[in-house]
Design a protein around this motif. Structure first.
Motif, PDB file in Angstrom:
ATOM      1  N   SER A 203     -38.845  -6.209  -5.336  1.00 46.10           N
ATOM      2  CA  SER A 203     -38.029  -5.499  -4.360  1.00 46.10           C
ATOM      3  C   SER A 203     -36.759  -4.989  -5.001  1.00 46.10           C
ATOM      4  CB  SER A 203     -37.694  -6.404  -3.176  1.00 46.10           C
ATOM      5  OG  SER A 203     -36.919  -7.500  -3.610  1.00 46.10           O
ATOM      6  N   GLY A 204     -36.108  -4.115  -4.294  1.00 46.21           N
ATOM      7  CA  GLY A 204     -34.835  -3.542  -4.704  1.00 46.21           C
ATOM      8  C   GLY A 204     -34.026  -3.224  -3.465  1.00 46.21           C
ATOM      9  N   ALA A 205     -32.923  -2.563  -3.644  1.00 44.83           N
ATOM     10  CA  ALA A 205     -32.040  -2.240  -2.523  1.00 44.83           C
ATOM     11  C   ALA A 205     -32.686  -1.269  -1.542  1.00 44.83           C
ATOM     12  CB  ALA A 205     -30.744  -1.654  -3.054  1.00 44.83           C
ATOM     13  N   PHE A 206     -33.644  -0.457  -1.999  1.00 42.80           N
ATOM     14  CA  PHE A 206     -34.205   0.582  -1.148  1.00 42.80           C
ATOM     15  C   PHE A 206     -35.689   0.402  -0.877  1.00 42.80           C
ATOM     16  CE2 PHE A 206     -30.591   2.417  -3.430  1.00 42.80           C
ATOM     17  CZ  PHE A 206     -29.775   2.683  -2.344  1.00 42.80           C
ATOM     18  N   GLY A 207     -36.156  -0.824  -0.850  1.00 42.87           N
ATOM     19  CA  GLY A 207     -37.554  -1.052  -0.511  1.00 42.87           C
ATOM     20  C   GLY A 207     -38.168  -2.176  -1.316  1.00 42.87           C
ATOM     21  N   SER A 208     -39.426  -2.429  -1.019  1.00 48.00           N
ATOM     22  CA  SER A 208     -40.157  -3.469  -1.721  1.00 48.00           C
ATOM     23  C   SER A 208     -41.609  -3.036  -1.881  1.00 48.00           C
ATOM     24  CB  SER A 208     -40.072  -4.790  -0.958  1.00 48.00           C
ATOM     25  OG  SER A 208     -40.660  -4.652   0.317  1.00 48.00           O
ATOM     26  N   GLY A 209     -42.288  -3.697  -2.773  1.00 48.07           N
ATOM     27  CA  GLY A 209     -43.686  -3.385  -3.018  1.00 48.07           C
ATOM     28  C   GLY A 209     -44.455  -4.629  -3.401  1.00 48.07           C
ATOM     29  N   GLN A 210     -45.746  -4.535  -3.321  1.00 47.88           N
ATOM     30  CA  GLN A 210     -46.634  -5.622  -3.709  1.00 47.88           C
ATOM     31  C   GLN A 210     -47.793  -5.048  -4.504  1.00 47.88           C
ATOM     32  OE1 GLN A 210     -48.002  -7.377  -0.056  1.00 47.88           O
ATOM     33  NE2 GLN A 210     -46.211  -8.684   0.114  1.00 47.88           N
ATOM     34  N   VAL A 211     -48.301  -5.866  -5.406  1.00 47.94           N
ATOM     35  CA  VAL A 211     -49.505  -5.512  -6.146  1.00 47.94           C
ATOM     36  C   VAL A 211     -50.461  -6.690  -6.025  1.00 47.94           C
ATOM     37  CG1 VAL A 211     -50.506  -5.015  -8.401  1.00 47.94           C
ATOM     38  CG2 VAL A 211     -48.317  -4.003  -7.762  1.00 47.94           C
ATOM     39  N   ILE A 212     -51.684  -6.396  -5.604  1.00 55.97           N
ATOM     40  CA  ILE A 212     -52.741  -7.404  -5.570  1.00 55.97           C
ATOM     41  C   ILE A 212     -53.532  -7.212  -6.860  1.00 55.97           C
ATOM     42  CG2 ILE A 212     -54.789  -8.217  -4.366  1.00 55.97           C
ATOM     43  CD1 ILE A 212     -53.577  -6.996  -1.801  1.00 55.97           C
ATOM     44  N   ILE A 213     -53.682  -8.299  -7.619  1.00 51.94           N
ATOM     45  CA  ILE A 213     -54.340  -8.197  -8.915  1.00 51.94           C
ATOM     46  C   ILE A 213     -55.409  -9.282  -9.017  1.00 51.94           C
ATOM     47  CG2 ILE A 213     -52.505  -9.543  -9.975  1.00 51.94           C
ATOM     48  CD1 ILE A 213     -52.994  -7.998 -12.564  1.00 51.94           C
ATOM     49  N   MET A 214     -56.554  -8.883  -9.528  1.00 52.27           N
ATOM     50  CA  MET A 214     -57.657  -9.831  -9.699  1.00 52.27           C
ATOM     51  C   MET A 214     -57.558 -10.481 -11.080  1.00 52.27           C
ATOM     52  SD  MET A 214     -59.244  -9.836  -6.885  1.00 52.27           S
ATOM     53  CE  MET A 214     -60.604 -10.878  -7.350  1.00 52.27           C
ATOM     54  N   PRO A 215     -57.798 -11.788 -11.159  1.00 56.13           N
ATOM     55  CA  PRO A 215     -57.776 -12.443 -12.468  1.00 56.13           C
ATOM     56  C   PRO A 215     -59.015 -12.063 -13.274  1.00 56.13           C
ATOM     57  CG  PRO A 215     -58.423 -14.008 -10.784  1.00 56.13           C
ATOM     58  CD  PRO A 215     -58.099 -12.719 -10.075  1.00 56.13           C
ATOM     59  N   MET A 216     -58.945 -12.340 -14.572  1.00 55.98           N
ATOM     60  CA  MET A 216     -60.106 -12.089 -15.416  1.00 55.98           C
ATOM     61  C   MET A 216     -60.523 -13.380 -16.095  1.00 55.98           C
ATOM     62  SD  MET A 216     -58.426 -10.067 -18.676  1.00 55.98           S
ATOM     63  CE  MET A 216     -59.870 -10.068 -19.699  1.00 55.98           C
ATOM     64  N   ARG A 217     -61.765 -13.445 -16.463  1.00 60.96           N
ATOM     65  CA  ARG A 217     -62.269 -14.624 -17.168  1.00 60.96           C
ATOM     66  C   ARG A 217     -61.859 -14.536 -18.627  1.00 60.96           C
ATOM     67  NH1 ARG A 217     -68.269 -14.515 -14.677  1.00 60.96           N
ATOM     68  NH2 ARG A 217     -67.628 -14.883 -12.548  1.00 60.96           N
ATOM     69  N   LEU A 218     -61.380 -15.631 -19.159  1.00 63.72           N
ATOM     70  CA  LEU A 218     -60.966 -15.673 -20.566  1.00 63.72           C
ATOM     71  C   LEU A 218     -62.033 -16.323 -21.414  1.00 63.72           C
ATOM     72  CD1 LEU A 218     -57.248 -16.682 -20.100  1.00 63.72           C
ATOM     73  CD2 LEU A 218     -58.161 -14.437 -20.571  1.00 63.72           C
TER      74      LEU A 218
END
Length: 178
Positions: free
Chosen positions: A163-178
């Motif tokens: 987030s910041g002073a003028f908004g926020s965001g989200q990212v959905i991320i899938m894990p990977m197999r190592l």
């Protein structure tokens, strides 16, 4: 319809949209009636906000041409296919081309609603995806590029919030197999 969106939300969404995917509806940015902004490439998804009033259904817009970065807000006219990039005074600094994509965007809110934070000992992510999260977080807050990550276990999606002073965001991320 005129769609309006801030610089940080639009540029962040464009980082996470698909590029040249056969699922043509993923090659754009989705404006939702609840003032949410979505983009995804199938492995990660961005959720931000737009400021368009009067939107009654989702609209997917694909913006083409050179990447413009010197603007404060973007005004996207879906009828003419023109994107006007505006400065802090509302004057046009640049213009671009867009088109409305006819398709149905995936229900990203369903994925986010199903998220349950789970403790993990180890989790793997594609490093380039993490670098893209940093780029988006820097757009929202260039001074303090902090990210809160909520893991969903070693096999479930994780949510990165910034987030910041003028908004926020989200990212959905899938894990990977190592």
């Amino acid at each position: 319809m005129i769609l309006t969106v801030s610089k940080n939300a639009l540029l962040s969404a464009m980082i996470f949209q698909a590029k040249g995917d056969v699922r043509y509806y993923l090659n754009g940015v989705c404006f939702s009636p609840d003032k949410k902004l979505y983009s995804t490439d199938g492995h990660r998804a961005f959720i931000g906000e737009h400021t368009t009033d009067g939107l009654t259904e989702q609209i997917i817009v694909a913006i083409s041409g050179p990447k413009v970065t010197k603007f404060e807000t973007a005004s996207i006219d879906t009828d003419t296919g023109i994107v006007s990039y505006l400065d802090e005074n509302g004057e046009r600094t640049s213009a671009g081309v867009c088109k409305v994509v006819d398709g149905r965007f995936p229900d990203i809110e369903r994925v986010r609603a199903a998220h349950e934070s789970k403790p993990v000992d180890e989790i793997g992510f594609n490093a380039s995806y993490l670098a893209d999260i940093e780029k988006a977080a820097r757009l929202y807050n260039p001074q303090f590029c902090g990210v809160r990550i909520k893991p969903g276990g070693s096999t479930g999606a994780a949510i990165a919030e910034f987030s910041g002073a003028f908004g926020s965001g989200q990212v959905i991320i899938m894990p990977m197999r190592l």
